[in-house]
Design an enzyme around this catalytic site. Structure first.
Site, PDB file in Angstrom:
ATOM      1  N   HIS A  84      44.444  65.853  44.955  1.00  0.00           N
ATOM      2  CA  HIS A  84      44.709  65.394  43.576  1.00  0.00           C
ATOM      3  C   HIS A  84      44.030  64.032  43.377  1.00  0.00           C
ATOM      4  CE1 HIS A  84      46.655  65.009  39.788  1.00  0.00           C
ATOM      5  NE2 HIS A  84      47.896  64.795  40.149  1.00  0.00           N
TER       6      HIS A  84
ATOM      7  N   ASP B 217      36.836  63.414  39.784  1.00  0.00           N
ATOM      8  CA  ASP B 217      36.809  62.559  40.976  1.00  0.00           C
ATOM      9  C   ASP B 217      35.442  62.488  41.637  1.00  0.00           C
ATOM     10  OD1 ASP B 217      40.006  63.810  41.325  1.00  0.00           O
ATOM     11  OD2 ASP B 217      39.577  61.670  41.179  1.00  0.00           O
TER      12      ASP B 217
ATOM     13  N   HIS C 155      38.578  72.978  40.303  1.00  0.00           N
ATOM     14  CA  HIS C 155      39.716  72.562  39.474  1.00  0.00           C
ATOM     15  C   HIS C 155      40.572  73.786  39.164  1.00  0.00           C
ATOM     16  CE1 HIS C 155      41.981  70.646  36.247  1.00  0.00           C
ATOM     17  NE2 HIS C 155      41.558  69.510  36.761  1.00  0.00           N
TER      18      HIS C 155
HETATM   19  C1  SDX Z   1      42.382  66.180  40.066  1.00  0.00           C
HETATM   20  O1  SDX Z   1      45.348  69.480  37.852  1.00  0.00           O
HETATM   21  C2  SDX Z   1      44.686  68.528  37.346  1.00  0.00           C
HETATM   22  O2  SDX Z   1      44.486  68.457  36.164  1.00  0.00           O
HETATM   23  C3  SDX Z   1      44.180  67.461  38.334  1.00  0.00           C
HETATM   24  C4  SDX Z   1      43.285  66.383  37.729  1.00  0.00           C
HETATM   25  C5  SDX Z   1      44.038  65.483  36.778  1.00  0.00           C
HETATM   26  O3  SDX Z   1      43.386  64.852  35.913  1.00  0.00           O
HETATM   27  O4  SDX Z   1      45.281  65.311  36.982  1.00  0.00           O
HETATM   28  O5  SDX Z   1      42.202  66.991  37.050  1.00  0.00           O
HETATM   29  C6  SDX Z   1      42.733  65.453  38.809  1.00  0.00           C
HETATM   30  O6  SDX Z   1      43.230  66.267  40.920  1.00  0.00           O
HETATM   31  C7  SDX Z   1      41.035  66.835  40.184  1.00  0.00           C
HETATM   32  C8  SDX Z   1      40.888  67.659  41.504  1.00  0.00           C
HETATM   33  C9  SDX Z   1      40.548  66.668  42.644  1.00  0.00           C
HETATM   34  N1  SDX Z   1      40.608  67.382  43.916  1.00  0.00           N
HETATM   35  C10 SDX Z   1      39.471  67.639  44.620  1.00  0.00           C
HETATM   36  O7  SDX Z   1      38.327  67.400  44.209  1.00  0.00           O
HETATM   37  C11 SDX Z   1      39.710  68.252  45.980  1.00  0.00           C
HETATM   38  C12 SDX Z   1      38.777  69.446  46.180  1.00  0.00           C
HETATM   39  N2  SDX Z   1      39.171  70.499  45.219  1.00  0.00           N
HETATM   40  C13 SDX Z   1      40.011  71.567  45.764  1.00  0.00           C
HETATM   41  O8  SDX Z   1      41.008  71.115  46.633  1.00  0.00           O
HETATM   42  C14 SDX Z   1      40.480  72.523  44.665  1.00  0.00           C
HETATM   43  O9  SDX Z   1      39.391  72.839  43.902  1.00  0.00           O
HETATM   44  C15 SDX Z   1      41.618  72.107  43.754  1.00  0.00           C
HETATM   45  C16 SDX Z   1      42.828  71.687  44.505  1.00  0.00           C
HETATM   46  C17 SDX Z   1      41.191  71.034  42.835  1.00  0.00           C
HETATM   47  C18 SDX Z   1      41.986  73.347  42.924  1.00  0.00           C
HETATM   48  O10 SDX Z   1      42.427  74.296  43.808  1.00  0.00           O
HETATM   49  P1  SDX Z   1      42.957  75.739  43.325  1.00  0.00           P
HETATM   50  O11 SDX Z   1      42.963  75.841  41.858  1.00  0.00           O
HETATM   51  O12 SDX Z   1      44.214  76.019  44.058  1.00  0.00           O
HETATM   52  O13 SDX Z   1      41.798  76.685  43.788  1.00  0.00           O
HETATM   53  P2  SDX Z   1      41.799  77.441  45.152  1.00  0.00           P
HETATM   54  O14 SDX Z   1      42.142  76.488  46.256  1.00  0.00           O
HETATM   55  O15 SDX Z   1      42.617  78.674  44.979  1.00  0.00           O
HETATM   56  O16 SDX Z   1      40.240  77.812  45.299  1.00  0.00           O
HETATM   57  C19 SDX Z   1      39.721  79.026  44.855  1.00  0.00           C
HETATM   58  C20 SDX Z   1      38.548  79.290  45.791  1.00  0.00           C
HETATM   59  C21 SDX Z   1      38.972  79.313  47.271  1.00  0.00           C
HETATM   60  O17 SDX Z   1      37.985  80.092  47.967  1.00  0.00           O
HETATM   61  P3  SDX Z   1      38.408  81.597  48.457  1.00  0.00           P
HETATM   62  O18 SDX Z   1      39.717  81.442  49.218  1.00  0.00           O
HETATM   63  O19 SDX Z   1      38.555  82.367  47.162  1.00  0.00           O
HETATM   64  O20 SDX Z   1      37.256  82.044  49.323  1.00  0.00           O
HETATM   65  O21 SDX Z   1      37.606  78.218  45.689  1.00  0.00           O
HETATM   66  C22 SDX Z   1      37.524  77.529  46.944  1.00  0.00           C
HETATM   67  C23 SDX Z   1      38.789  77.895  47.731  1.00  0.00           C
HETATM   68  O22 SDX Z   1      38.539  77.788  49.122  1.00  0.00           O
HETATM   69  N3  SDX Z   1      37.495  76.114  46.653  1.00  0.00           N
HETATM   70  C24 SDX Z   1      36.687  75.256  47.249  1.00  0.00           C
HETATM   71  C25 SDX Z   1      36.945  74.021  46.643  1.00  0.00           C
HETATM   72  N4  SDX Z   1      37.889  74.172  45.712  1.00  0.00           N
HETATM   73  C26 SDX Z   1      38.245  75.469  45.718  1.00  0.00           C
HETATM   74  N5  SDX Z   1      35.781  75.443  48.235  1.00  0.00           N
HETATM   75  C27 SDX Z   1      35.115  74.321  48.611  1.00  0.00           C
HETATM   76  N6  SDX Z   1      35.285  73.108  48.075  1.00  0.00           N
HETATM   77  C28 SDX Z   1      36.199  72.915  47.092  1.00  0.00           C
HETATM   78  N7  SDX Z   1      36.379  71.716  46.572  1.00  0.00           N
END
Ligand code: SDX
Length: 427
Positions: free
Chosen positions: A270, A365, A309
């Site tokens: 996050h 981010d 996201h």
């Molecule tokens: C913020 O919610 C909000 O609005 C948050 C925010 C706000 O203003 O409050 O926007 C701020 O928190 C932005 C997000 C910052 N976090 C990161 O950048 C960390 C990296 N991102 C991931 O952890 C992820 O994308 C999340 C947590 C942001 C979202 O995760 P989800 O929606 O639970 O998606 P998921 O984990 O189910 O991913 C779906 C697929 C998966 O692959 P498969 O299992 O289908 O093979 O996408 C992949 C995930 O492994 N994936 C990623 C990835 N994010 C998702 N693979 C590599 N790198 C990534 N960053």
């Protein structure tokens, strides 16, 4: 056949059918409890770990369209607010529902300005932390500690008390953030200056060499920070806002609820992601190393921090604006070499099927940390810079939740998959 805003569900266990109304694109989960196999049956629940498809509330504050990359605060597009408003105007909009008139804005700024000081004992509290304590850990603890200085904050249904706590929290969070930074640097705390605006004052408390040394905050950097604060102010039901609403639903004071929200924001998935992005870019070091990182991501060995996201399945509109702000900042600070690595990483990722298939785009981010680093902020402070403006979003959502007649204490159900009754063996 006239279309009706409802669905008809057939329970194949009993052959009975149930008509469930559709309101605002959703069905009320409680309607599932009527689907029973017998009178003493509990009825059905919905199962939705991480609330992937569950609306926890109705809200008028922020609208996001993840497919179209749209973000609006109280109906105003984020692009217009970032270009035409100041952060404190946007904080007022989020909390009170309308942009302030000139007189309302003047009074609002006055009230925020005159609540920036903290009790002297807060310094003793801060001094208790180890020299290398993470500033976000210090911030979370100190926000909670504020609840002990303002017992009147427990009067959460008194509008006047709520307004006073809202002033205090928005005003004091930059002070707490700067104190945490100064403590980690082993430097004297710099008190708020009432003759500076919100972001100038924060930069002064962060970087003024000493209380006796004149300090002129750089206007371009202060303005850039103000825009970044607008972009980070609210984002509907994100993890930390969910924490604010959930903890607030127990009717605890807003300081304790905000501490819980800040703790949620601290997480690397996050608000802690901006710090992790910089650490990842520093680890990459050169463009030549990018293919190796992409390979590790595709092997599932790591996440590409700053990408992806839960809602945006298109480019995060805030990331687009941040890229523009970066240019203005770099004209003052000099270009951050990390930007070249970030741009190349984005270019490669956005053309790679792994990311395209998963609709992974840069989020807020991905670029914010590059700007913060160029502005001289240490990496550990980045999540703190997210928490400062998000305080207004948390408070807006908290207040809306408290005044929503449909809300009660948040207490989800569960699906129990553990042991049936069993007994302690005789001793
Ligand atoms: C913020 O919610 C909000 O609005 C948050 C925010 C706000 O203003 O409050 O926007 C701020 O928190 C932005 C997000 C910052 N976090 C990161 O950048 C960390 C990296 N991102 C991931 O952890 C992820 O994308 C999340 C947590 C942001 C979202 O995760 P989800 O929606 O639970 O998606 P998921 O984990 O189910 O991913 C779906 C697929 C998966 O692959 P498969 O299992 O289908 O093979 O996408 C992949 C995930 O492994 N994936 C990623 C990835 N994010 C998702 N693979 C590599 N790198 C990534 N960053």
């Amino acid at each position: 056949m006239p279309t009706k805003d409802s669905i008809t569900v057939r329970d194949n266990r009993t052959g009975r059918e149930y008509e469930i109304p559709i309101e605002n694109g959703a069905i009320h989960a409680s309607a599932l409890r009527n689907i029973k196999t017998s009178e003493d049956d509990f009825g059905l629940m919905s199962y939705d770990p991480a609330f992937m498809n569950t609306a926890s509330c109705k809200s008028k504050i922020t609208f996001i369209d993840g497919e179209k990359g749209i973000l609006r605060y109280r109906g105003y597009p984020i692009e217009e607010l970032a270009e035409k408003c100041k952060y404190l105007e946007v904080a007022y909009l989020l909390i009170w529902g309308e942009l302030p008139s000139e007189s309302e804005y003047k009074e609002w700024v006055h009230n925020i300005t005159y609540h920036t000081m903290v009790h002297e004992n807060i310094k003793k509290f801060m001094d208790g932390f180890h020299h290398d304590a993470h500033p976000m850990g210090m911030l979370v603890s100190t926000i909670a500690a504020l609840s002990t200085f303002y017992p009147d904050a427990k009067n959460i249904f008194d509008e006047g008390s709520r307004k006073l706590q809202i002033h205090r929290l928005i005003a004091k969070i930059p002070t707490l953030a700067a104190f945490a930074y100064r403590h980690s640097q082993g430097r004297a705390y710099i008190y708020p200056s009432n003759d500076l605006n919100y972001t100038e004052n924060f930069l002064s408390m962060m970087y003024r060499p000493s209380w006796t040394t004149k300090f002129e905050p750089n206007q371009t950097l202060a303005k850039a920070l103000d825009v970044l604060f607008i972009l980070h102010a609210d984002h509907e039901q994100n993890c930390s806002t969910n924490a604010m609403r959930s903890v607030g639903s127990s009717h605890v004071d807003p300081y304790s609820a905000a501490a819980a929200a800040a703790a949620a924001l601290y997480g690397p998935l996050h608000g802690g992601a901006n710090e992790q992005v910089l650490r990842m870019l520093e680890e990459i070091g050169t463009k030549e190393k990018i293919p190796e990182i992409i390979r590790q991501v595709k092997e599932g060995r790591r996440l590409l921090m700053g990408f992806g996201h839960r809602v945006y399945k298109n480019y995060d509109p805030r990331a687009k604006i941040i890229k523009k702000v970066a240019q203005e900042v770099f004209e003052v600070t000099g270009r951050n070499p990390m930007l070249d690595i970030a741009l190349e990483l984005e270019k490669i990722a956005l053309s790679d099927d792994y990311f395209i298939k998963r609709k992974l785009y840069p989020n807020i981010d991905f670029y914010s940390g590059i700007i913060y680093q160029a502005m001289g902020f240490p990496v550990e402070i980045f999540p703190v810079l997210f928490a400062i403006p998000r305080m207004s979003g948390w408070l807006a959502q908290w207040q809306e939740s408290l005044t929503d007649p449909e809300q009660k204490i948040a207490r989800p159900r569960q699906i129990y998959i553990g042991y049936g009754e069993r007994h302690v063996p005789p001793r």
